[in-house]
Design an enzyme around this catalytic site. Structure first.
Site, PDB file in Angstrom:
ATOM      1  N   HIS A   1       0.695  -1.282  -0.065  1.00  0.00           N
ATOM      2  CA  HIS A   1      -0.069  -0.055   0.079  1.00  0.00           C
ATOM      3  C   HIS A   1       0.970   1.052  -0.096  1.00  0.00           C
ATOM      4  CE1 HIS A   1      -3.793  -2.106   0.512  1.00  0.00           C
ATOM      5  NE2 HIS A   1      -3.316  -2.824   1.627  1.00  0.00           N
TER       6      HIS A   1
ATOM      7  N   CYS B   1       0.128   2.336  -4.817  1.00  0.00           N
ATOM      8  CA  CYS B   1      -0.680   3.568  -5.318  1.00  0.00           C
ATOM      9  C   CYS B   1       0.045   4.691  -4.717  1.00  0.00           C
ATOM     10  CB  CYS B   1      -1.797   3.664  -4.516  1.00  0.00           C
ATOM     11  SG  CYS B   1      -3.054   2.463  -4.860  1.00  0.00           S
TER      12      CYS B   1
END
Length: 250
Positions: free
Chosen positions: A59, A115
């Site tokens: 993440h 991301c």
């Protein structure tokens, strides 16, 4: 990625350190402390001729920049498993850990499948694929250090800073893969001697093909958008170079 580096790039098994949240040994779990210590391990004692690889799949988050050294006003981060208690690992920390120590003749490739990862290494040059030129990403204010000690750092990111990176079954229909990781390995195995520009173009083309096929197979716009892979892989570097002349060698 570990298998690819060993079988296809000539890395030795004993020179690769892997942290995952499936490990049993406490020191191999990707906590903030362990990741930062592993970054130090990666560059420790580096010398001319060394090729280093930092790979992260997980993440990533974009958060407001409070140091005034980001041109867009946001810092990029990666998330350790204990980020709720220990906090994120910010791009400034990654830069100081593995970019600053790079000595002349050392090359670091960072492959970040997360991301908001476009400038997660805080490198001073970002390649604009549409305009075929490098853009300045140096700190706009102050004397923040972002450069290496003479070595070359290149980051291959899954998406732009304002985008999300997908985990998807689009390529295999059976297993979930990080889109960027899957395409990177697939392309580097298939084509020998690619330049950085070739790799970037091929990754963009593959993502566009997936999106086109999904548009034809879906009639409802909302469903299409949910399944679209809208990420745009990006290259950044500590020094600008001709992306269509320099060959990618890990």
């Amino acid at each position: 990625m570990r298998e690819f580096l060993i079988l296809n790039c000539g890395f030795k098994e004993e020179n690769i350190l892997v942290l995952t949240d499936q490990e049993i040994e406490p020191e191999l779990i990707p906590t903030k402390k362990n990741i930062l210590e592993s970054l130090e391990w990666l560059v420790k004692g580096c010398q001319a001729g060394d090729s280093l690889v930092f790979y992260f799949s997980g993440h990533g988050v974009s958060q407001p920049d409070f140091d005034g050294d980001e041109r867009d006003g946001f810092s990029e981060t990666i998330c350790p498993v204990d980020f709720m208690t220990e906090g994120m690992i910010v791009d400034n920390d990654i830069n100081s850990a593995i970019v600053w120590p790079l000595k002349n003749g050392v090359t670091l490739h960072a492959i970040v499948d997360a991301c908001h990862s476009g400038t997660v290494l805080d490198l001073e040059h970002v390649y604009n694929r549409q305009e075929n030129k490098w853009e300045d990403n140096s700190p706009p204010y102050g004397n923040a250090r972002k450069h290496s000690d003479g070595g070359l750092a290149i980051s291959l990111s899954a998406c732009l800073d304002n985008q999300v990176a997908a985990d998807t079954t689009a390529f295999t229909e059976k297993t979930m893969n990080g889109a960027m990781t899957y395409l990177l390995i697939k392309i580097l195995k298939k084509y020998q001697g690619l330049t950085y520009g070739d790799l970037l173009d091929l990754m963009h083309e593959e993502l566009e093909k997936v999106n086109e096929s999904r548009c034809f197979s879906r009639k409802i716009f909302k469903k299409i958008m949910k399944r679209m892979l809208l990420q745009k892989p990006q290259i950044s570097a500590s020094k600008p170079f001709d992306v269509y002349k320099e060959h990618l060698i890990l």
